[in-house]
Design a protein around this motif. Sequence first.
Motif, PDB file in Angstrom:
ATOM      1  N   MET A  98       0.821  -1.217   0.000  1.00 53.42           N
ATOM      2  CA  MET A  98       0.000   0.000   0.000  1.00 53.42           C
ATOM      3  C   MET A  98       0.850   1.259   0.000  1.00 53.42           C
ATOM      4  N   THR A  99       2.089   1.166   0.483  1.00 53.53           N
ATOM      5  CA  THR A  99       2.969   2.344   0.489  1.00 53.53           C
ATOM      6  C   THR A  99       3.205   2.876  -0.921  1.00 53.53           C
ATOM      7  N   ALA A 100       3.084   2.020  -1.927  1.00 56.21           N
ATOM      8  CA  ALA A 100       3.263   2.472  -3.309  1.00 56.21           C
ATOM      9  C   ALA A 100       2.144   3.418  -3.719  1.00 56.21           C
ATOM     10  N   HIS A 113      -9.814  -9.105  -7.815  1.00 60.30           N
ATOM     11  CA  HIS A 113     -10.821 -10.022  -8.335  1.00 60.30           C
ATOM     12  C   HIS A 113     -10.804 -10.100  -9.862  1.00 60.30           C
ATOM     13  N   GLN A 114      -9.979  -9.268 -10.492  1.00 58.66           N
ATOM     14  CA  GLN A 114      -9.825  -9.302 -11.946  1.00 58.66           C
ATOM     15  C   GLN A 114      -8.443  -9.812 -12.343  1.00 58.66           C
ATOM     16  N   SER A 115      -7.781 -10.500 -11.412  1.00 62.97           N
ATOM     17  CA  SER A 115      -6.389 -10.885 -11.662  1.00 62.97           C
ATOM     18  C   SER A 115      -6.239 -11.914 -12.771  1.00 62.97           C
ATOM     19  N   ASN A 116      -7.313 -12.594 -13.128  1.00 60.74           N
ATOM     20  CA  ASN A 116      -7.238 -13.518 -14.268  1.00 60.74           C
ATOM     21  C   ASN A 116      -7.459 -12.819 -15.594  1.00 60.74           C
ATOM     22  N   GLU A 117      -7.964 -11.596 -15.559  1.00 54.64           N
ATOM     23  CA  GLU A 117      -8.314 -10.884 -16.785  1.00 54.64           C
ATOM     24  C   GLU A 117      -7.404  -9.697 -17.094  1.00 54.64           C
ATOM     25  N   ARG A 118      -6.729  -9.139 -16.084  1.00 50.32           N
ATOM     26  CA  ARG A 118      -5.958  -7.922 -16.286  1.00 50.32           C
ATOM     27  C   ARG A 118      -4.492  -8.154 -15.956  1.00 50.32           C
ATOM     28  N   GLY A 119      -3.637  -7.571 -16.757  1.00 48.94           N
ATOM     29  CA  GLY A 119      -2.202  -7.695 -16.532  1.00 48.94           C
ATOM     30  C   GLY A 119      -1.657  -6.515 -15.773  1.00 48.94           C
ATOM     31  N   ILE A 120      -2.034  -6.374 -14.503  1.00 50.28           N
ATOM     32  CA  ILE A 120      -1.568  -5.254 -13.691  1.00 50.28           C
ATOM     33  C   ILE A 120      -0.881  -5.785 -12.445  1.00 50.28           C
ATOM     34  N   HIS A 121      -0.123  -4.913 -11.816  1.00 55.68           N
ATOM     35  CA  HIS A 121       0.580  -5.277 -10.584  1.00 55.68           C
ATOM     36  C   HIS A 121      -0.307  -5.003  -9.374  1.00 55.68           C
ATOM     37  N   PHE A 122      -0.051  -5.719  -8.306  1.00 55.07           N
ATOM     38  CA  PHE A 122      -0.750  -5.536  -7.031  1.00 55.07           C
ATOM     39  C   PHE A 122      -0.736  -4.069  -6.607  1.00 55.07           C
ATOM     40  N   MET A 123       0.391  -3.381  -6.801  1.00 52.11           N
ATOM     41  CA  MET A 123       0.493  -1.984  -6.395  1.00 52.11           C
ATOM     42  C   MET A 123      -0.551  -1.131  -7.100  1.00 52.11           C
ATOM     43  N   GLN A 124      -0.829  -1.436  -8.367  1.00 52.19           N
ATOM     44  CA  GLN A 124      -1.800  -0.647  -9.122  1.00 52.19           C
ATOM     45  C   GLN A 124      -3.208  -0.822  -8.574  1.00 52.19           C
ATOM     46  N   PHE A 153      -7.940   1.949  -6.348  1.00 54.99           N
ATOM     47  CA  PHE A 153      -8.953   2.154  -5.319  1.00 54.99           C
ATOM     48  C   PHE A 153      -8.833   3.536  -4.693  1.00 54.99           C
ATOM     49  N   LEU A 154      -7.612   3.957  -4.367  1.00 54.85           N
ATOM     50  CA  LEU A 154      -7.425   5.267  -3.741  1.00 54.85           C
ATOM     51  C   LEU A 154      -7.888   6.379  -4.679  1.00 54.85           C
ATOM     52  N   GLY A 155      -7.566   6.258  -5.961  1.00 54.69           N
ATOM     53  CA  GLY A 155      -8.032   7.249  -6.925  1.00 54.69           C
ATOM     54  C   GLY A 155      -9.541   7.299  -7.015  1.00 54.69           C
ATOM     55  N   SER A 156     -10.175   6.116  -6.999  1.00 52.86           N
ATOM     56  CA  SER A 156     -11.634   6.057  -7.050  1.00 52.86           C
ATOM     57  C   SER A 156     -12.259   6.685  -5.812  1.00 52.86           C
ATOM     58  N   ALA A 157     -11.669   6.424  -4.645  1.00 53.84           N
ATOM     59  CA  ALA A 157     -12.203   6.971  -3.400  1.00 53.84           C
ATOM     60  C   ALA A 157     -12.116   8.495  -3.371  1.00 53.84           C
ATOM     61  N   LEU A 158     -11.096   9.046  -4.009  1.00 53.17           N
ATOM     62  CA  LEU A 158     -10.885  10.498  -4.015  1.00 53.17           C
ATOM     63  C   LEU A 158     -11.413  11.163  -5.281  1.00 53.17           C
ATOM     64  N   ASN A 159     -11.896  10.336  -6.224  1.00 50.54           N
ATOM     65  CA  ASN A 159     -12.389  10.833  -7.511  1.00 50.54           C
ATOM     66  C   ASN A 159     -11.308  11.589  -8.283  1.00 50.54           C
ATOM     67  N   ILE A 160     -10.096  11.017  -8.264  1.00 45.46           N
ATOM     68  CA  ILE A 160      -8.965  11.585  -8.993  1.00 45.46           C
ATOM     69  C   ILE A 160      -8.209  10.442  -9.659  1.00 45.46           C
ATOM     70  N   GLN A 161      -7.237  10.773 -10.463  1.00 48.55           N
ATOM     71  CA  GLN A 161      -6.338   9.778 -11.049  1.00 48.55           C
ATOM     72  C   GLN A 161      -5.100   9.635 -10.168  1.00 48.55           C
ATOM     73  N   VAL A 162      -4.782   8.390  -9.811  1.00 46.58           N
ATOM     74  CA  VAL A 162      -3.551   8.107  -9.062  1.00 46.58           C
ATOM     75  C   VAL A 162      -2.766   7.060  -9.852  1.00 46.58           C
ATOM     76  N   PRO A 163      -2.035   7.496 -10.880  1.00 50.69           N
ATOM     77  CA  PRO A 163      -1.261   6.524 -11.662  1.00 50.69           C
ATOM     78  C   PRO A 163      -0.110   5.954 -10.843  1.00 50.69           C
ATOM     79  N   LEU A 164       0.137   4.678 -10.991  1.00 50.68           N
ATOM     80  CA  LEU A 164       1.258   4.043 -10.292  1.00 50.68           C
ATOM     81  C   LEU A 164       2.562   4.641 -10.802  1.00 50.68           C
ATOM     82  N   SER A 165       3.339   5.232  -9.900  1.00 45.77           N
ATOM     83  CA  SER A 165       4.546   5.949 -10.322  1.00 45.77           C
ATOM     84  C   SER A 165       5.800   5.400  -9.651  1.00 45.77           C
ATOM     85  N   THR A 166       5.756   4.146  -9.229  1.00 39.16           N
ATOM     86  CA  THR A 166       6.936   3.509  -8.644  1.00 39.16           C
ATOM     87  C   THR A 166       6.934   2.042  -9.032  1.00 39.16           C
TER      88      THR A 166
END
Length: 220
Positions: free
Chosen positions: A27-29, A80-91, A96-109
Amino acid sequence: GKIQKGDLKELPLLLKTDQAPGDAVVMTAAIYSLHKAHPGKYVTAVESLWPEVFVHNPNIVPIESIPDSAPIQMHYPAIHQSNERGIHFMQGWCEFLGSALNIQVPLSTNRPRIYFGYPVPSVGDLWLICSGGKNDFTNKMWGHHNYQRVVDMLEGRVKFIQVGGMEGAHSKLRGTVDAVGQTSLRELFDLVRRARGVVCGVSLLMHVAAALEKPAIVIA
């Protein structure tokens, strides 16, 4: 001292998690990415079962220092979409954080963020090994006998320290230095900093090695 109401120009956030320590490490990411994408807009505190994960983090303030913070119970529903999407756990955390704040939080690390208040110690000629783990997802478990075979095959060439936080879930590996149940989280982090690398399953140790940029042989 305590920041008084009205003193903050930034939006105070309280990020809450009751997840396992490995989840908290990852989550620190999201916290790092939030402040990279929106510098100066937010001030964040964290309420966690594992406060050691967040020690010395420059993007986190003590809970008591921010009044009227907006609490967000953190999750990563993208799992829950880990079989369908090629993303990292950090993303997943970032989305979720971006959705909660209604902003974009692109993974930057490319790694979680663990911080220390003292220089990196010298690296020793040793590896950490963790043969056990939680029993919530047993397909993460490779089997004690397989880890023992690794230790046996490398006898005389590699010095292993066996680590793990739950005594009952970690059978003793012959030929290792036993540190199971003998380290706090911060002491475990420091051991990883001192080691050449780690051998483990999908676990906290894997995420810590990533955060500290250490080689990790992960049995997945």
